[in-house]
Design a protein around this motif. Structure first.
Motif, PDB file in Angstrom:
ATOM      1  N   HIS A 438      20.696 128.600  66.988  1.00 40.05           N
ATOM      2  CA  HIS A 438      20.250 127.938  68.474  1.00 40.05           C
ATOM      3  C   HIS A 438      20.907 127.903  69.655  1.00 40.05           C
ATOM      4  CE1 HIS A 438      15.667 127.454  66.030  1.00 40.05           C
ATOM      5  NE2 HIS A 438      15.871 128.758  65.999  1.00 40.05           N
ATOM      6  N   ASP A 439      20.041 128.654  70.973  1.00 35.85           N
ATOM      7  CA  ASP A 439      21.115 128.170  72.281  1.00 35.85           C
ATOM      8  C   ASP A 439      20.738 126.349  72.466  1.00 35.85           C
ATOM      9  OD1 ASP A 439      18.684 128.059  73.380  1.00 35.85           O
ATOM     10  OD2 ASP A 439      19.142 130.199  74.368  1.00 35.85           O
ATOM     11  N   GLU A 440      21.257 126.687  74.057  1.00 33.87           N
ATOM     12  CA  GLU A 440      21.159 124.583  73.785  1.00 33.87           C
ATOM     13  C   GLU A 440      19.141 124.374  74.398  1.00 33.87           C
ATOM     14  OE1 GLU A 440      23.352 123.709  77.050  1.00 33.87           O
ATOM     15  OE2 GLU A 440      25.561 124.018  75.978  1.00 33.87           O
ATOM     16  N   ALA A 445      19.772 132.389  69.020  1.00 32.53           N
ATOM     17  CA  ALA A 445      20.426 132.921  69.910  1.00 32.53           C
ATOM     18  C   ALA A 445      21.536 133.510  68.842  1.00 32.53           C
ATOM     19  CB  ALA A 445      21.607 132.278  70.580  1.00 32.53           C
ATOM     20  N   GLY A 448      25.475 129.932  69.502  1.00 33.92           N
ATOM     21  CA  GLY A 448      25.207 128.615  69.436  1.00 33.92           C
ATOM     22  C   GLY A 448      24.876 127.070  67.936  1.00 33.92           C
ATOM     23  N   ARG A 490      27.734 131.705  64.697  1.00 26.16           N
ATOM     24  CA  ARG A 490      27.802 132.829  65.389  1.00 26.16           C
ATOM     25  C   ARG A 490      27.565 133.170  64.706  1.00 26.16           C
ATOM     26  NH1 ARG A 490      31.155 137.071  65.483  1.00 26.16           N
ATOM     27  NH2 ARG A 490      33.238 136.524  65.081  1.00 26.16           N
TER      28      ARG A 490
END
Ligand code: WTA
Length: 633
Positions: A438-440, A445, A448, A490
């Motif tokens: 997960h992104d921020e 994503a 992350g 990643r």
């Protein structure tokens, strides 16, 4: 198309591992875990429901099932494998060794379980175990589990202060320890450390194993020798049928605050998860000699020295001493001597042996090995290839396994013979695990934070005494209850995972997990220190080492002696593993306007890298002054 890594094609064992289709099948994870639990584990009474999610993230698994992990690790093997070696123990002195069959282990566990009972240890009482790597450590753990007591193993490298904090926090009733053990030819005086710890807390009883015969002080009415306590006790002890969710152990681990977290695991789910991951990830066969080099004081030792392999009925190797003592070939000579087939270690050890040179391996016949594993930190492709070439003679797959104290079991790792390998990647989630990045903002994503989307059986159930921290720190508050791992990762075009490292203030020093805040707390507890910030500096062998930036109180002057004192102080507060490699005395720490220390800047200064944006700092001139202090060293 994936490029096949040649040795993986050569790997044919697949004794018990399923076919490739398992990945697809296990997407229905509840059905998958249900079938594993039913087919791999013996239950005294079957469970009614697979999972209860109504109070998430306090998930419960295998509801109302009755089980005991020691039954699955011992009793069920006696008939078919009673005479098989369960533990091969090699002391650090070469002439000290022991072979313990499953029957003997069973008897020793029963006898010690009876011994604990005579001390008044009951279900759910906590027993702290502070020992070196000896078989009795395993006996003590299993004995606790057998009677429903909760073990808390404290790594032998922790100081008396760290030990007393853990005894206190877990409210332990008894301590099991030993007179001492060997490390690099020296005796580590374990009992003395316990005595010191018990000045700051109290327990009802202390059981002391005689190992090296050094002088120890026995306190009347509290301390008793292991062999005296066991005198006349039976080597049979009924295995308590416990609820699936009955607590099995607490293991303290580091987080982002100064206080270690008491991670809690339970009998049923932990048994299921460690059993099947051990079996499939290491492709266990009946004739295997399995050597996981981790100290039992860490989760890797709990799950893959003790519970996972014993539940599978394989032979486990345990070695007491230092890896390169008395010579750098000690590990390799042990592999040769005992015909180790599966070897599981940490990248820091691999880098250490790379540096010592291949000649130490070439002296030995390592042809018994058929599978190699690694855990604890990212293994760089260079170390991976070296491990593959020199330890595994290009025959053995290198299985990189990602997991945590909290996850209890391996979460991401290849299945040997099925998953194609890529040096440096942990490859794919274990069947039954749904993993994402997960992104921020919490959106999926390719780079992350690594997150886990589904509950799993061996997941931790709580943090001892701190359920709020458990809920807040790890889980999203939405209906999905996503688990946040604290690791950056990643995913590549093949869907393979690559672990980047911690994104919080947790360090990995020689594979050991330590919190910046914990070391800072230790420094600040010294009378000379006003403030401290600790960062993890990359290190060729250890992966990371702590480096500290310290602001002294007004009446103290920086000096070489003071740096030494502070290092000793950290050693006494936590243990040698936490001692900063370097302590810089600075006038101020870089802080935001709200007073938060910006460790990122300190790390950049330490590494001599571009410092980046400093406009959020309360006082930007601090940075230059710290750079000057460092430059002056
Ligand atoms: C790190 C150890 C990269 C990670 C079992 C995780 C890894 C932390 C790997 C947990 C791996 C563990 N590759 N990093 N194969 N395995 N880690 O609780 O940062 O001592 O969050 O458990 O180790 O450390 P712990």
């Amino acid at each position: 198309m994936l490029k096949k890594f040649s040795e993986n094609d050569l790997y044919e064992a697949k004794e018990y591992t399923p076919g490739e289709e398992i990945y697809e099948e296990a997407l229905d994870y509840l059905t998958f875990w249900d079938s594993v639990a039913k087919s791999e584990i013996e239950w005294f009474e079957p469970y009614r429901e697979i999972i209860y999610s109504g109070n998430a993230p306090f998930y419960r698994w295998f509801l109302d099932g009755k089980v005991n992990i020691t039954h699955n690790c011992l009793d069920r093997h006696i008939e078919s494998k009673g005479d098989k070696t369960a533990i091969i123990w090699q002391g650090e002195p070469e002439n000290e060794k022991e072979m313990i069959t499953y029957r003997e282990l069973y008897q020793r566990v029963c006898r010690f379980a009876n011994a604990l009972r005579t001390l008044g240890v009951q279900e759910e009482d906590v027993v702290t175990i502070y020992m070196g790597m000896v078989p009795e450590l395993v006996v003590a753990m299993l004995a606790c589990a057998r009677i429903g007591a909760i073990h808390n193993v404290v790594f032998g490298g922790f100081s008396s202060k760290a030990l007393s904090e853990r005894i206190n926090d877990s409210d332990a009733k008894a301590v099991v320890t030993m007179d001492g053990y060997y490390r690099r030819g020296e005796v580590i005086e374990t009992k003395r450390i316990v005595d010191k710890a018990l000045e700051a807390c109290s327990v009802e009883s202390v059981v002391v194993l005689e190992r090296v015969g050094n002088d120890v002080n026995m306190v009347d009415g509290r301390d008793i020798w292991w062999h005296e306590l066991e005198e006349g006790l039976a080597d049979e002890c009924e295995c308590k049928a416990l609820d699936s969710e009955h607590p099995l152990f607490i293991l303290y681990t580091s987080g982002t605050t100064g206080k270690p977290k008491g991670v809690l695991h339970v009998h049923g789910g932990y048994n299921v998860g460690t059993h099947i991951t051990a079996k499939w990830v290491f492709d266990l066969k009946d004739g295997d000699v399995f050597w996981c080099t981790a100290d039992i004081g860490w989760i890797t030792g709990h799950s893959y020295v003790v519970y996972g392999p014993l539940s599978n009925g394989v032979t486990v190797l345990m070695y007491e001493g230092a890896p390169d003592y008395p010579q750098p070939d000690r590990w390799w000579s042990i592999i040769e001597q005992y015909g180790v087939t599966i070897f599981y270690t940490a990248p820091t050890a691999i880098r250490h042996f790379m540096k010592l040179g291949e000649e130490w391996l070439e002296m030995h016949d390592l042809s018994s090995l058929r599978l190699l594993g690694t855990v604890g930190e990212t293994i760089d492709p260079e170390a991976w290839r070296w491990y593959h070439k020199y330890v595994g003679s290009e025959r053995c797959p290198v299985i990189d396994t990602w997991w945590q104290t909290e996850t209890g079991m391996i979460i991401i790792a290849p299945l040997p013979g099925i998953t194609e390998l890529k040096p440096g990647s942990v490859t794919l989630p274990f069947p039954g695990m749904l993993v994402e990045i997960h992104d921020e903002k919490g959106n999926p994503a390719d780079i992350g934070e690594l997150v886990i989307m589904n509950p799993w059986p061996a997941m931790f159930r709580d943090l001892r005494g701190d359920p709020r921290r458990f809920v807040k720190q790890y889980w999203t508050s939405d209906g999905k209850r996503t688990y946040y791992t604290g690791d950056g990762a990643r995913r590549d075009e093949d869907g393979y995972y690559w672990i980047i490292g911690r994104i919080d203030e947790v360090l990995k020093v020689s594979g050991h997990r330590l919190g910046s805040a914990e070391i800072e707390g230790a420094l600040v507890s010294h009378e000379a220190v006003s403030e401290a910030a600790v960062v993890g500096k990359p290190h060729e062998i250890k992966g990371e080492v702590p480096v500290a930036f310290v602001v002294l109180k007004k009446s103290y002057e920086p000096s070489v002696e003071l740096e030494k004192y502070l290092k000793t102080h950290v050693k006494n507060e936590i243990g040698s593993i936490a001692v900063p490699e370097k302590i810089y005395f600075v006038e101020q720490l870089p802080k935001t306007r709200s007073g938060k220390i910006v460790r990122r800047i300190l790390l950049a200064i330490e590494k001599g890298e571009e410092i980046g944006d400093i406009t959020t700092l309360e006082d930007v001139t601090v940075v230059e002054r710290i750079v000057n202090v460092k430059g002056a060293k």
